[in-house]
Design a protein around this motif. Structure first.
Motif, short mmCIF file in Angstrom:
data_model
loop_
_atom_site.label_atom_id
_atom_site.label_comp_id
_atom_site.label_asym_id
_atom_site.label_seq_id
_atom_site.Cartn_x
_atom_site.Cartn_y
_atom_site.Cartn_z
N TRP A 137 0.82 -1.22 0.00
CA TRP A 137 0.00 0.00 0.00
C TRP A 137 0.85 1.27 0.00
O TRP A 137 0.41 2.32 -0.46
CB TRP A 137 -0.92 0.03 1.22
N TYR A 138 2.08 1.19 0.52
CA TYR A 138 2.91 2.40 0.67
C TYR A 138 3.67 2.65 -0.63
O TYR A 138 4.84 2.30 -0.77
CB TYR A 138 3.87 2.23 1.85
N THR A 139 3.00 3.27 -1.58
CA THR A 139 3.59 3.51 -2.89
C THR A 139 4.44 4.78 -2.88
O THR A 139 4.28 5.66 -2.02
CB THR A 139 2.50 3.67 -3.95
N ASP A 140 5.30 4.89 -3.87
CA ASP A 140 6.11 6.09 -3.99
C ASP A 140 5.24 7.32 -4.22
O ASP A 140 5.52 8.40 -3.70
CB ASP A 140 7.12 5.93 -5.14
N ALA A 141 4.17 7.15 -4.99
CA ALA A 141 3.27 8.28 -5.23
C ALA A 141 2.66 8.78 -3.92
O ALA A 141 2.54 10.01 -3.71
CB ALA A 141 2.16 7.85 -6.19
N MET A 142 2.29 7.87 -3.03
CA MET A 142 1.70 8.29 -1.77
C MET A 142 2.76 8.91 -0.86
O MET A 142 2.50 9.92 -0.20
CB MET A 142 1.02 7.10 -1.06
N TYR A 143 3.96 8.32 -0.79
CA TYR A 143 5.04 8.92 0.01
C TYR A 143 5.29 10.36 -0.43
O TYR A 143 5.39 11.28 0.40
CB TYR A 143 6.33 8.12 -0.16
N ARG A 144 5.43 10.57 -1.72
CA ARG A 144 5.78 11.90 -2.23
C ARG A 144 4.66 12.91 -1.99
O ARG A 144 4.90 14.06 -1.60
CB ARG A 144 6.14 11.82 -3.71
N SER A 145 3.42 12.50 -2.21
CA SER A 145 2.29 13.39 -1.98
C SER A 145 2.16 13.74 -0.50
O SER A 145 1.94 14.90 -0.13
CB SER A 145 1.01 12.73 -2.48
N SER A 146 2.31 12.73 0.36
CA SER A 146 2.22 12.97 1.80
C SER A 146 3.34 13.87 2.29
O SER A 146 3.12 14.78 3.10
CB SER A 146 2.26 11.63 2.54
N ALA A 147 4.55 13.63 1.80
CA ALA A 147 5.69 14.46 2.21
C ALA A 147 5.50 15.91 1.77
O ALA A 147 5.86 16.85 2.50
CB ALA A 147 6.99 13.89 1.63
N ALA A 148 4.95 16.10 0.58
CA ALA A 148 4.68 17.47 0.12
C ALA A 148 3.68 18.16 1.03
O ALA A 148 3.83 19.35 1.36
CB ALA A 148 4.18 17.44 -1.32
N LEU A 149 2.64 17.43 1.45
CA LEU A 149 1.65 17.98 2.38
C LEU A 149 2.29 18.30 3.72
O LEU A 149 2.10 19.40 4.28
CB LEU A 149 0.51 16.98 2.56
N THR A 150 3.08 17.37 4.26
CA THR A 150 3.72 17.60 5.56
C THR A 150 4.69 18.77 5.49
O THR A 150 4.75 19.61 6.40
CB THR A 150 4.45 16.32 6.01
N ARG A 151 5.46 18.84 4.43
CA ARG A 151 6.39 19.97 4.25
C ARG A 151 5.63 21.30 4.22
O ARG A 151 6.04 22.28 4.86
CB ARG A 151 7.19 19.77 2.96
N TYR A 152 4.51 21.34 3.54
CA TYR A 152 3.68 22.54 3.47
C TYR A 152 3.16 22.92 4.85
O TYR A 152 3.20 24.10 5.25
CB TYR A 152 2.52 22.30 2.50
N LEU A 153 2.66 21.93 5.60
CA LEU A 153 2.12 22.20 6.93
C LEU A 153 3.21 22.69 7.88
O LEU A 153 2.99 23.61 8.69
CB LEU A 153 1.46 20.95 7.49
N CYS A 154 4.39 22.07 7.80
CA CYS A 154 5.50 22.51 8.65
C CYS A 154 5.89 23.95 8.35
O CYS A 154 6.13 24.75 9.27
CB CYS A 154 6.70 21.57 8.46
N ASP A 155 5.97 24.29 7.08
CA ASP A 155 6.31 25.67 6.72
C ASP A 155 5.22 26.64 7.15
O ASP A 155 5.50 27.75 7.62
CB ASP A 155 6.54 25.77 5.21
N LYS A 156 3.99 26.24 7.01
CA LYS A 156 2.86 27.13 7.31
C LYS A 156 2.73 27.41 8.80
O LYS A 156 2.45 28.54 9.21
CB LYS A 156 1.56 26.49 6.79
N TYR A 157 2.95 26.38 9.63
CA TYR A 157 2.72 26.52 11.07
C TYR A 157 4.00 26.53 11.89
O TYR A 157 3.95 26.51 13.13
CB TYR A 157 1.80 25.40 11.56
#
Length: 515
Positions: free
Chosen positions: A315-335
């Motif tokens: 279930w842990y595909t590269d597409a999901m890792y990359r999308s999730s990391a982009a979201l987490t990076r955005y949240l970290c920068d935002k908050y």
């Protein structure tokens, strides 16, 4: 998730000769005393024939829900059991329906693959009868769309369509799943689902859906039930100091449906799909989602759920890792959240947690490299497999050999007439590591060759089919796209004969390159 397992026992299915037993490995094993061990594929055949439900539709439904993994009888987060995710919660009661329709014991339905499949087939047949489907209509997979949407249990039409579309996408692309009792295979085919009442609404996450997140641009917005989170005004009411990583213990569409259920008592801010990394937000960043099992951490964190189960790495595909990391990076920068493992944590790291997600299959090293932007370039790797490569290419006797076109790769190429069956020619490749790879194909283009040749790519999340016009653009490498391929030596690219066009289907050479 920590769940007490139901007791295991030997029993017999009513109305059949098949005995269900526990094998030496502790996994459920099915055996018929006079015929030897029954495979999961055989269970689909038997259930489909008995309930007059299309076999491939039944298998695709199970694959969409669980990747055909029964998880030893343990429930999903929404109370679903077995390979077919028969569910018992205040909103969806397919487990109860299966017990009544198939006249099988609930324990058998939860813990035995064959019973679980038979129960799901019986439920679907009851839906078909209620909808008035004739025998001829039941033979047409396209007539079952609304019944598959009903099986998912969502009253929200966009979520129900997301669920049913996932099943029909699998029917279109085909897939092969390795199970404890052998392979379950569904060949891809053209599908034209009759969506009926669902035709006037786009599925969750569609480009034309119109409802997008105002917190994170790439995400769709679908509200969780207000009974499953606490309205707030973060960051003025509480600071946001953490991102908590979860695994759904269920499917993407099923989890969206569950968080819309007032009885769930749980929610998360964001959910991610395995196949392509699609993101849906269900709780606003300012509000407190109930995801961590710890009020202090709930108030100070954003929860991200990932489709899948902790005990199945596919279930842990590269597409999901990359999308999730982009979201987490955005949240970290935002908050202003530090991009460290002290602030980006798993559910299992929350004080007092009884859950184990995201589990041992989650690659924290790779994920944090993606979040921080410190990933090193992937190692260079590429390989070519021609139709003449020894031990790497297989095709039935129905495939001929030709050297007619000078655009061929190597000495010759293979050809076959299109038919209403896969009869695929396969290229076997030893993939060095699970990662993203570019798949390219070489074929000679001749006027009259097939215009919709189906190339099948075996990805880590199932088969994907790309149709290629082999009457044009030949004599060079043509990219099918980038795909997540699992490590190991196996058939990775196939060419199916199941085409809706006339003209010869060609199998020449492929090239796979890590990107």
């Amino acid at each position: 998730m920590t769940v007490r397992r139901p007791p295991r026992r030997v029993s017999q299915l009513l109305g059949g000769a098949m005995i269900l037993m526990i094998g030496l490995t502790g996994q459920p094993a099915l055996a018929a005393p006079q015929q030897g061990a029954e495979t999961l594929a055989g269970a689909f055949d038997r259930a489909a024939a008995r309930s007059d439900v299309p076999r491939d539709l039944l298998a695709a439904l199970g694959y969409a829900e669980t990747r055909l993994d029964g998880h030893n009888g343990e429930p999903s987060a929404s109370g679903g059991y077995g390979v077919m995710h028969l569910t018992s919660n205040p909103k969806v009661r397919t487990l109860d329906e299966a017990a009544r329709r198939a006249r099988l014991d609930r324990t058998e339905l939860r813990t035995r693959d064959a019973a679980n499949v038979a129960g799901a087939a019986a439920v679907l047949r009851s839906y078909a009868d209620q909808a008035g489907l004739t025998a001829v209509q039941r033979d047409d997979v396209n007539q079952w769309y609304g019944l598959i949407a009903r099986y998912g249990g969502s009253s929200d039409k966009a979520t129900a369509r997301l669920y049913a579309d996932a099943v029909y996408d699998l029917l279109g692309s085909g897939f092969r799943a390795s199970t404890a009792t052998g392979e379950v295979a569904v060949d891809g085919r053209p599908v034209a689902p009759q969506r009926g009442d669902y035709a006037d609404v786009a599925p969750v996450g569609a480009a034309d859906m119109g409802t997008l997140s105002t917190d994170y641009g790439p995400a769709a917005w679908v509200a969780a039930n207000s009974s499953n989170y606490t309205a707030s005004s973060r960051e003025s009411s509480y600071p946001i100091n953490y991102v908590v990583i979860h695994t759904m213990q269920g499917s993407y569409a099923g989890s969206i449906n569950w968080f819309q259920n007032a009885a769930a008592g749980t929610s998360a801010h964001y959910l991610l799909r395995s196949s392509d990394g699609a993101v849906t937000q269900m709780v606003r960043d300012k509000d407190v989602a109930w995801h961590a099992g710890n009020w202090t951490y709930n108030t100070q964190s954003i929860g991200i759920e990932h489709e899948g189960y902790v005990d199945n790495a596919s279930w842990y595909t590269d597409a999901m890792y990359r999308s999730s990391a982009a979201l987490t990076r955005y949240l970290c920068d935002k908050y202003g959240i530090p991009k460290t493992r002290s602030n980006i944590i798993g559910h299992n790291q929350v004080p007092g947690a009884t859950h184990t997600d995201p589990g041992p299959n989650w690659n924290w090293t790779y994920y944090m490299q993606l979040v921080t932007g410190t990933t090193t370039p992937p190692p260079t790797w590429s390989t070519i497999v021609d139709n003449t490569t020894a031990g790497r290419f297989t095709a039935s006797a129905n495939w001929g050999t030709s050297s007619y076109s000078s655009q061929r790769y190597g000495a010759d190429y293979r050809f076959a007439d299109p038919v209403a069956a896969s009869d695929a020619a396969w290229y076997k490749v030893n993939i060095p590591a699970t990662a993203t790879y570019r798949v390219e194909v070489w074929y000679p283009a001749v006027a009259g060759y097939n215009a919709t040749t189906p190339y099948v790519v075996v990805t880590s999340s199932g088969n994907q089919t790309v149709n290629v016009n082999q009457s044009a653009n030949g004599g060079g490498w043509r990219s099918l796209g980038n795909f997540t391929l699992a490590a190991g030596d196996a058939n990775k690219v196939g060419i199916s004969r199941w085409s809706g066009s006339t003209g010869l289907v060609i199998a020449d050479a492929i090239r796979i390159t890590r990107v």
